[in-house]
Scaffold this motif. Structure first.
Motif, PDB file in Angstrom:
ATOM      1  N   TYR A 194       0.821  -1.204   0.000  1.00 60.51           N
ATOM      2  CA  TYR A 194       0.000   0.000   0.000  1.00 60.51           C
ATOM      3  C   TYR A 194       0.859   1.260   0.000  1.00 60.51           C
ATOM      4  O   TYR A 194       2.021   1.256   0.407  1.00 60.51           O
ATOM      5  N   LYS A 195       0.228   2.328  -0.424  1.00 56.84           N
ATOM      6  CA  LYS A 195       0.805   3.663  -0.341  1.00 56.84           C
ATOM      7  C   LYS A 195      -0.246   4.569   0.297  1.00 56.84           C
ATOM      8  O   LYS A 195      -1.445   4.408   0.060  1.00 56.84           O
ATOM      9  N   THR A 196       0.209   5.508   1.104  1.00 53.88           N
ATOM     10  CA  THR A 196      -0.683   6.468   1.744  1.00 53.88           C
ATOM     11  C   THR A 196      -0.256   7.880   1.376  1.00 53.88           C
ATOM     12  O   THR A 196       0.942   8.191   1.377  1.00 53.88           O
ATOM     13  N   SER A 197      -1.237   8.725   1.046  1.00 55.01           N
ATOM     14  CA  SER A 197      -0.958  10.117   0.683  1.00 55.01           C
ATOM     15  C   SER A 197      -1.661  11.050   1.661  1.00 55.01           C
ATOM     16  O   SER A 197      -2.835  10.838   2.001  1.00 55.01           O
ATOM     17  N   ILE A 198      -0.943  12.074   2.103  1.00 57.76           N
ATOM     18  CA  ILE A 198      -1.523  13.074   3.003  1.00 57.76           C
ATOM     19  C   ILE A 198      -1.129  14.472   2.531  1.00 57.76           C
ATOM     20  O   ILE A 198      -0.189  14.647   1.752  1.00 57.76           O
ATOM     21  N   VAL A 199      -1.878  15.468   3.012  1.00 64.77           N
ATOM     22  CA  VAL A 199      -1.499  16.880   2.856  1.00 64.77           C
ATOM     23  C   VAL A 199      -1.266  17.447   4.246  1.00 64.77           C
ATOM     24  O   VAL A 199      -2.123  17.319   5.131  1.00 64.77           O
ATOM     25  N   VAL A 200      -0.108  18.054   4.432  1.00 67.55           N
ATOM     26  CA  VAL A 200       0.182  18.791   5.665  1.00 67.55           C
ATOM     27  C   VAL A 200       0.045  20.269   5.324  1.00 67.55           C
ATOM     28  O   VAL A 200       0.778  20.795   4.486  1.00 67.55           O
ATOM     29  N   TYR A 201      -0.917  20.939   5.952  1.00 68.39           N
ATOM     30  CA  TYR A 201      -1.183  22.345   5.642  1.00 68.39           C
ATOM     31  C   TYR A 201      -0.281  23.245   6.478  1.00 68.39           C
ATOM     32  O   TYR A 201      -0.176  23.078   7.694  1.00 68.39           O
ATOM     33  N   GLY A 202       0.357  24.209   5.804  1.00 66.68           N
ATOM     34  CA  GLY A 202       1.324  25.066   6.481  1.00 66.68           C
ATOM     35  C   GLY A 202       0.795  26.438   6.822  1.00 66.68           C
ATOM     36  O   GLY A 202       1.578  27.391   6.940  1.00 66.68           O
ATOM     37  N   ALA A 218      10.146   9.340  10.245  1.00 70.31           N
ATOM     38  CA  ALA A 218      11.506   8.794  10.287  1.00 70.31           C
ATOM     39  C   ALA A 218      11.755   8.003  11.561  1.00 70.31           C
ATOM     40  O   ALA A 218      12.369   6.929  11.532  1.00 70.31           O
ATOM     41  N   THR A 219      11.290   8.501  12.692  1.00 67.56           N
ATOM     42  CA  THR A 219      11.544   7.811  13.963  1.00 67.56           C
ATOM     43  C   THR A 219      10.827   6.464  14.037  1.00 67.56           C
ATOM     44  O   THR A 219      11.187   5.621  14.851  1.00 67.56           O
ATOM     45  N   ARG A 220       9.830   6.282  13.183  1.00 70.04           N
ATOM     46  CA  ARG A 220       9.093   5.007  13.156  1.00 70.04           C
ATOM     47  C   ARG A 220       9.474   4.144  11.954  1.00 70.04           C
ATOM     48  O   ARG A 220       8.790   3.177  11.624  1.00 70.04           O
ATOM     49  N   LYS A 221      10.554   4.534  11.287  1.00 71.35           N
ATOM     50  CA  LYS A 221      11.088   3.778  10.146  1.00 71.35           C
ATOM     51  C   LYS A 221      10.059   3.662   9.011  1.00 71.35           C
ATOM     52  O   LYS A 221       9.962   2.648   8.329  1.00 71.35           O
ATOM     53  N   ILE A 222       9.268   4.734   8.808  1.00 72.70           N
ATOM     54  CA  ILE A 222       8.284   4.777   7.727  1.00 72.70           C
ATOM     55  C   ILE A 222       8.922   5.491   6.543  1.00 72.70           C
ATOM     56  O   ILE A 222       9.387   6.632   6.665  1.00 72.70           O
ATOM     57  N   ASN A 223       8.934   4.833   5.394  1.00 68.11           N
ATOM     58  CA  ASN A 223       9.618   5.388   4.230  1.00 68.11           C
ATOM     59  C   ASN A 223       8.734   6.396   3.494  1.00 68.11           C
ATOM     60  O   ASN A 223       7.589   6.118   3.155  1.00 68.11           O
ATOM     61  N   ILE A 224       9.292   7.583   3.251  1.00 68.47           N
ATOM     62  CA  ILE A 224       8.620   8.615   2.473  1.00 68.47           C
ATOM     63  C   ILE A 224       9.051   8.456   1.015  1.00 68.47           C
ATOM     64  O   ILE A 224      10.233   8.484   0.703  1.00 68.47           O
ATOM     65  N   THR A 225       8.083   8.292   0.108  1.00 70.17           N
ATOM     66  CA  THR A 225       8.415   8.081  -1.306  1.00 70.17           C
ATOM     67  C   THR A 225       8.365   9.361  -2.126  1.00 70.17           C
ATOM     68  O   THR A 225       8.949   9.428  -3.205  1.00 70.17           O
ATOM     69  N   SER A 226       7.661  10.379  -1.632  1.00 71.37           N
ATOM     70  CA  SER A 226       7.689  11.679  -2.315  1.00 71.37           C
ATOM     71  C   SER A 226       7.272  12.776  -1.347  1.00 71.37           C
ATOM     72  O   SER A 226       6.506  12.550  -0.403  1.00 71.37           O
ATOM     73  N   LEU A 227       7.805  13.974  -1.605  1.00 77.70           N
ATOM     74  CA  LEU A 227       7.486  15.156  -0.812  1.00 77.70           C
ATOM     75  C   LEU A 227       7.465  16.353  -1.752  1.00 77.70           C
ATOM     76  O   LEU A 227       8.464  16.643  -2.410  1.00 77.70           O
ATOM     77  N   VAL A 228       6.332  17.030  -1.846  1.00 78.75           N
ATOM     78  CA  VAL A 228       6.166  18.160  -2.756  1.00 78.75           C
ATOM     79  C   VAL A 228       5.507  19.304  -2.010  1.00 78.75           C
ATOM     80  O   VAL A 228       4.558  19.100  -1.246  1.00 78.75           O
ATOM     81  N   ASN A 240       1.616  24.214   1.371  1.00 80.58           N
ATOM     82  CA  ASN A 240       1.064  22.913   1.716  1.00 80.58           C
ATOM     83  C   ASN A 240       2.056  21.843   1.269  1.00 80.58           C
ATOM     84  O   ASN A 240       2.681  21.980   0.210  1.00 80.58           O
ATOM     85  N   PHE A 241       2.193  20.803   2.055  1.00 82.22           N
ATOM     86  CA  PHE A 241       3.161  19.746   1.764  1.00 82.22           C
ATOM     87  C   PHE A 241       2.428  18.435   1.488  1.00 82.22           C
ATOM     88  O   PHE A 241       1.653  17.962   2.320  1.00 82.22           O
ATOM     89  N   PHE A 242       2.682  17.886   0.316  1.00 82.03           N
ATOM     90  CA  PHE A 242       2.093  16.604  -0.070  1.00 82.03           C
ATOM     91  C   PHE A 242       3.122  15.511   0.191  1.00 82.03           C
ATOM     92  O   PHE A 242       4.260  15.586  -0.290  1.00 82.03           O
ATOM     93  N   VAL A 243       2.715  14.520   0.947  1.00 93.01           N
ATOM     94  CA  VAL A 243       3.634  13.462   1.357  1.00 93.01           C
ATOM     95  C   VAL A 243       3.043  12.107   0.985  1.00 93.01           C
ATOM     96  O   VAL A 243       1.891  11.808   1.322  1.00 93.01           O
ATOM     97  N   ASP A 244       3.837  11.296   0.271  1.00 95.15           N
ATOM     98  CA  ASP A 244       3.481   9.902  -0.001  1.00 95.15           C
ATOM     99  C   ASP A 244       4.380   9.016   0.841  1.00 95.15           C
ATOM    100  O   ASP A 244       5.602   9.219   0.887  1.00 95.15           O
TER     101      ASP A 244
END
Length: 276
Positions: A194-202, A218-228, A240-244
């Motif tokens: 699976y992949k999960t996508s979120i928006v972090v609003y700034g 990072a502290t939970r060893k969760i891999n980030i595949t993209s950050l925009v 706004n930050f989009f994180v996959d």
């Protein structure tokens, strides 16, 4: 029957991606074609329940209008498709140096930039879809050419057909299926990636906001595949930050990480879906 919006006309890469998505659906589906990505996005939740459209290219990155719409409307990503994208240059002219005009879709222009720059003194006419480029060529003078999908080429129709004109050999575009309906919270299936996508609003920015968000993963060893990052359209310097990330939102480490970020700033879950 579920009506799905996609970028037309028939034969576009979006059309192919939609066919692949439909093959995974348990519902009967029909397609409705729109002439631009913006119109596909507007149709979802109005004329259509879902839509399939490109979000990211192997070399050109993300499509801003798709990200911005996901940030500001209640739409959800429910599936993704990775599609190999190959382009061919075609013309009815017999000689390449006779070409004066080239029809090329806005995204294809960036993916075929090296070839296009090799054509001297040509006028580039931007289109909304690759199949529109082919349609425009059909009524254009012999001195015109077009960049079109390789799967749409009938070599008997053209004197020139130059294949593999894209800049990178493994050119691939990521498509997403989006829906106006919130996905049901079904548990992740064992053995499925699976992949999960979120928006972090700034909007409520503070020093270290992005660092704190990334550290939660990072502290939970969760891999980030993209950050925009994208401007929030309200204030200069606010983004706004989009994180996959890899994994499902119901996985305990991811659920905990998102909860931690939500304690500091606004977050929206765009969806957890089977990775392409």
């Amino acid at each position: 029957m579920v009506t799905i919006a996609t970028l037309g006309p028939e034969g576009t890469f979006s059309d192919l991606a939609t066919s692949q998505f439909v093959n995974t659906s348990a519902s009967k589906c029909s397609f409705r074609y729109y002439p631009s990505i913006s119109q596909v996005l507007k149709a979802v939740g109005q004329e259509c329940v879902a839509g399939v459209l490109p979000i990211e290219n192997f070399s050109e990155g993300f499509i801003p209008v798709v990200l911005d719409t996901l940030a500001f409307r209640q739409l959800y990503i429910i599936h993704e498709i990775a599609l190999p994208v190959e382009f061919t240059f075609v013309s009815k002219s017999r000689h390449l140096d006779e070409i004066k005009t080239v029809f090329v879709q806005f995204a294809a222009k960036g993916q075929c930039s090296e070839f296009l720059s090799s054509l001297k003194a040509v006028q580039e006419i931007t289109t909304q879809s690759n199949i529109e480029s082919l349609a425009q060529l059909s009524t254009a003078p012999l001195t015109a050419g077009a960049v079109i999908p390789s799967h749409a080429v009938n070599r008997n129709d053209f004197c020139i057909a130059l294949t593999n004109i894209h800049d990178f050999e493994n050119n691939t575009t990521r498509f997403v299926a989006i829906s106006s309906e919130r996905p049901t919270g079904e548990a992740p299936r064992a053995g499925t990636t699976y992949k999960t996508s979120i928006v972090v609003y700034g909007e409520n920015d503070y020093p270290g906001l992005l660092y704190d968000a990334l550290a939660s993963f990072a502290t939970r060893k969760i891999n980030i595949t993209s950050l925009v990052s994208r401007p929030n359209r309200a204030t200069f310097g606010r983004y706004n930050f989009f994180v996959d990330i890899e994994g499902h939102a119901e996985d305990l480490p991811i659920k905990t990480a998102i909860g931690e970020i939500e304690a500091r700033c606004e977050v929206r879950l765009l969806g957890s879906y089977q990775a392409a």
